[in-house]
Design an enzyme around this catalytic site. Sequence first.
Site, PDB file in Angstrom:
ATOM      1  N   VAL A  12       0.829  -1.212   0.000  1.00 41.21           N
ATOM      2  CA  VAL A  12       0.000   0.000   0.000  1.00 41.21           C
ATOM      3  C   VAL A  12       0.863   1.261   0.000  1.00 41.21           C
ATOM      4  O   VAL A  12       0.622   2.196  -0.787  1.00 41.21           O
ATOM      5  CB  VAL A  12      -0.966  -0.013   1.214  1.00 41.21           C
ATOM      6  CG1 VAL A  12      -1.767   1.272   1.272  1.00 41.21           C
ATOM      7  CG2 VAL A  12      -1.907  -1.213   1.113  1.00 41.21           C
ATOM      8  N   LYS A 100      -6.393  -1.093   9.576  1.00 41.01           N
ATOM      9  CA  LYS A 100      -7.626  -1.331  10.364  1.00 41.01           C
ATOM     10  C   LYS A 100      -7.327  -1.916  11.735  1.00 41.01           C
ATOM     11  O   LYS A 100      -8.046  -1.644  12.700  1.00 41.01           O
ATOM     12  CB  LYS A 100      -8.621  -2.209   9.609  1.00 41.01           C
ATOM     13  CG  LYS A 100      -8.065  -3.531   9.107  1.00 41.01           C
ATOM     14  CD  LYS A 100      -7.827  -3.499   7.637  1.00 41.01           C
ATOM     15  CE  LYS A 100      -6.799  -4.547   7.250  1.00 41.01           C
ATOM     16  NZ  LYS A 100      -6.566  -4.638   5.832  1.00 41.01           N
ATOM     17  N   GLU A 124      -9.995   6.343   5.768  1.00 43.88           N
ATOM     18  CA  GLU A 124     -10.907   5.821   4.736  1.00 43.88           C
ATOM     19  C   GLU A 124     -10.416   4.487   4.162  1.00 43.88           C
ATOM     20  O   GLU A 124     -11.207   3.563   3.930  1.00 43.88           O
ATOM     21  CB  GLU A 124     -11.029   6.856   3.605  1.00 43.88           C
ATOM     22  CG  GLU A 124     -11.917   6.456   2.454  1.00 43.88           C
ATOM     23  CD  GLU A 124     -13.373   6.296   2.869  1.00 43.88           C
ATOM     24  OE1 GLU A 124     -13.974   7.279   3.306  1.00 43.88           O
ATOM     25  OE2 GLU A 124     -13.904   5.161   2.764  1.00 43.88           O
ATOM     26  N   GLY A 129     -11.062  -0.885   1.002  1.00 43.96           N
ATOM     27  CA  GLY A 129      -9.992  -0.587   0.041  1.00 43.96           C
ATOM     28  C   GLY A 129     -10.239   0.723  -0.671  1.00 43.96           C
ATOM     29  O   GLY A 129     -10.318   1.782  -0.046  1.00 43.96           O
ATOM     30  N   GLY A 182      -1.250  -9.636  -3.876  1.00 45.33           N
ATOM     31  CA  GLY A 182      -1.095  -8.589  -2.848  1.00 45.33           C
ATOM     32  C   GLY A 182      -2.390  -8.255  -2.140  1.00 45.33           C
ATOM     33  O   GLY A 182      -2.515  -7.198  -1.521  1.00 45.33           O
ATOM     34  N   GLU A 185      -3.622 -10.489   3.805  1.00 36.13           N
ATOM     35  CA  GLU A 185      -2.846  -9.950   4.922  1.00 36.13           C
ATOM     36  C   GLU A 185      -1.548 -10.726   5.048  1.00 36.13           C
ATOM     37  O   GLU A 185      -1.434 -11.847   4.548  1.00 36.13           O
ATOM     38  CB  GLU A 185      -3.643 -10.104   6.223  1.00 36.13           C
ATOM     39  CG  GLU A 185      -4.938  -9.322   6.258  1.00 36.13           C
ATOM     40  CD  GLU A 185      -4.733  -7.834   6.085  1.00 36.13           C
ATOM     41  OE1 GLU A 185      -4.021  -7.229   6.907  1.00 36.13           O
ATOM     42  OE2 GLU A 185      -5.263  -7.269   5.120  1.00 36.13           O
ATOM     43  N   ASP A 196     -10.316  -9.839   9.653  1.00 37.78           N
ATOM     44  CA  ASP A 196     -10.174  -8.595   8.889  1.00 37.78           C
ATOM     45  C   ASP A 196     -11.556  -7.970   8.638  1.00 37.78           C
ATOM     46  O   ASP A 196     -11.750  -6.765   8.854  1.00 37.78           O
ATOM     47  CB  ASP A 196      -9.466  -8.924   7.563  1.00 37.78           C
ATOM     48  CG  ASP A 196      -9.310  -7.718   6.677  1.00 37.78           C
ATOM     49  OD1 ASP A 196      -8.449  -6.881   6.971  1.00 37.78           O
ATOM     50  OD2 ASP A 196     -10.072  -7.601   5.697  1.00 37.78           O
ATOM     51  N   LYS A 200     -13.288  -4.341  10.047  1.00 37.60           N
ATOM     52  CA  LYS A 200     -13.869  -3.346   9.142  1.00 37.60           C
ATOM     53  C   LYS A 200     -15.328  -3.046   9.508  1.00 37.60           C
ATOM     54  O   LYS A 200     -15.745  -1.888   9.489  1.00 37.60           O
ATOM     55  CB  LYS A 200     -13.756  -3.838   7.698  1.00 37.60           C
ATOM     56  CG  LYS A 200     -12.296  -3.852   7.217  1.00 37.60           C
ATOM     57  CD  LYS A 200     -12.151  -4.609   5.923  1.00 37.60           C
ATOM     58  CE  LYS A 200     -10.723  -4.543   5.395  1.00 37.60           C
ATOM     59  NZ  LYS A 200     -10.504  -5.461   4.261  1.00 37.60           N
TER      60      LYS A 200
HETATM   61  N1  HSE Z   1      -6.533  -8.484   3.185  1.00 44.62           N
HETATM   62  C1  HSE Z   1      -7.478  -7.446   2.937  1.00 44.62           C
HETATM   63  C2  HSE Z   1      -8.543  -7.978   1.977  1.00 44.62           C
HETATM   64  C3  HSE Z   1      -6.777  -6.250   2.378  1.00 44.62           C
HETATM   65  O1  HSE Z   1      -8.314  -9.021   1.374  1.00 44.62           O
HETATM   66  O2  HSE Z   1      -9.582  -7.355   1.834  1.00 44.62           O
HETATM   67  C4  HSE Z   1      -7.601  -5.000   2.347  1.00 44.62           C
HETATM   68  O3  HSE Z   1      -7.953  -4.583   3.632  1.00 44.62           O
END
Ligand code: HSE
Length: 408
Positions: A12, A100, A124, A129, A182, A185, A196, A200
Amino acid sequence: MARIGLLGHGVVGGGVAEILLKNAELLKGRVGQGLELAAICDLRDFSALPYASLFTKDAQALLARPDIDIVVECMGGVEPARSFVLRAIDSGKHVVTSNKALVVAAGEEIIQKAAEKGVRFLYEASTGGGIPVIGPLRQNLAANHIGSIAGILNGTTNYILTRMRDGGASFAAALEEAQQKGYAEQDPAADVEGDDARRKICILCHVAFGSPLSDEGMFTEGITLLEKQDMLYARELGRSVKLIALGERVEGGFRASVAPAMLPGDHPLAGVSDVFNAVLVNGDMVGDVLFYGRGAGQLPTASAIVGDIVDIALHPSDRAIEPPAPLRCLDALSGQVRLFSRVLCPLTPGAQQEVEGLFPGARLVTVEGEAFAEEFALITEEGVESELRARFERFDLPHGAVIRYISP
Ligand code: HSE
């Protein structure tokens, strides 16, 4: 001129550098001032890059530079990101992050410090994403009591589910592809076990329902128990299986959870495939609003970060919009649902009797074909979710993943 210090030049952070350098003229024209990438801190060697002279390995030196106005944190993890962010704010710098884990673990503390210091803290990119969702929820939808937020908030798991459904890949192969692209995580368990997505939805519930930035105890189930056959039953039923993060206002508070769900084919989230994320928000004035886009990946996530940088450069002294008065967090499994599960034995009269004893009124589903000869599936009647799940624990027949079956 706003000067930016970047902490972390991974997937990122590298994207943020690329956008700031490639689209410098566009940004200067739109913001009315240059956004200069002044320094980058990363412990790895980037000496081959054309902007190698910007790198330092000394985060404290970067944070001490009086000419840096905005610190962008792209390191990931809670520490040392938290300490660096607090230090930046202490020195009067604005902070933007995509992290996050940091927002959920230390967001309350950081927001309070930023308010004390009169600087801005924007995040944001931490959710969805490249999709703008926190900003719109906070500002453009401020006229609404938010009734519900239902999201596909993890790109990696959505990519894996799509590849499994299309028959192209096993779980492991699809995960490896997501890692190569990519999306995943550093520890992909955070993706596939739902952590994850939980972070969020916790962030979105904070913005929408005023709840504290804490995901402790939130019901979370990932996709590790799902199998290709679940996708095939879904297809037979005209449905799709998705990992759904849900926050819903109910009598007395709100409920939040992450769990796989079998969505009807015409549900707005049913057709969201690959790495795409989508968030369906319902407000009492606006009705349904759907946000859709790339939920992971270098440039989409960096795009959201640079959007926050632009916001700060234009409005450095904006007071943060207050979250709404907090709703109480209720038991995530207290709602009425139907549940789906495969039953891993042939549909004999004995098996049918067993199912009907424990799940009166359940619908039984069979699929033609050799691969399904030794199994069937059941869809329960509507009931309180915790009670239905407890019944699955008492169920004597071997069964597969328990999946929310979204009405109709
Ligand atoms: N690993 C996360 C996903 C990356 O796959 O959504 C973005 O937060």
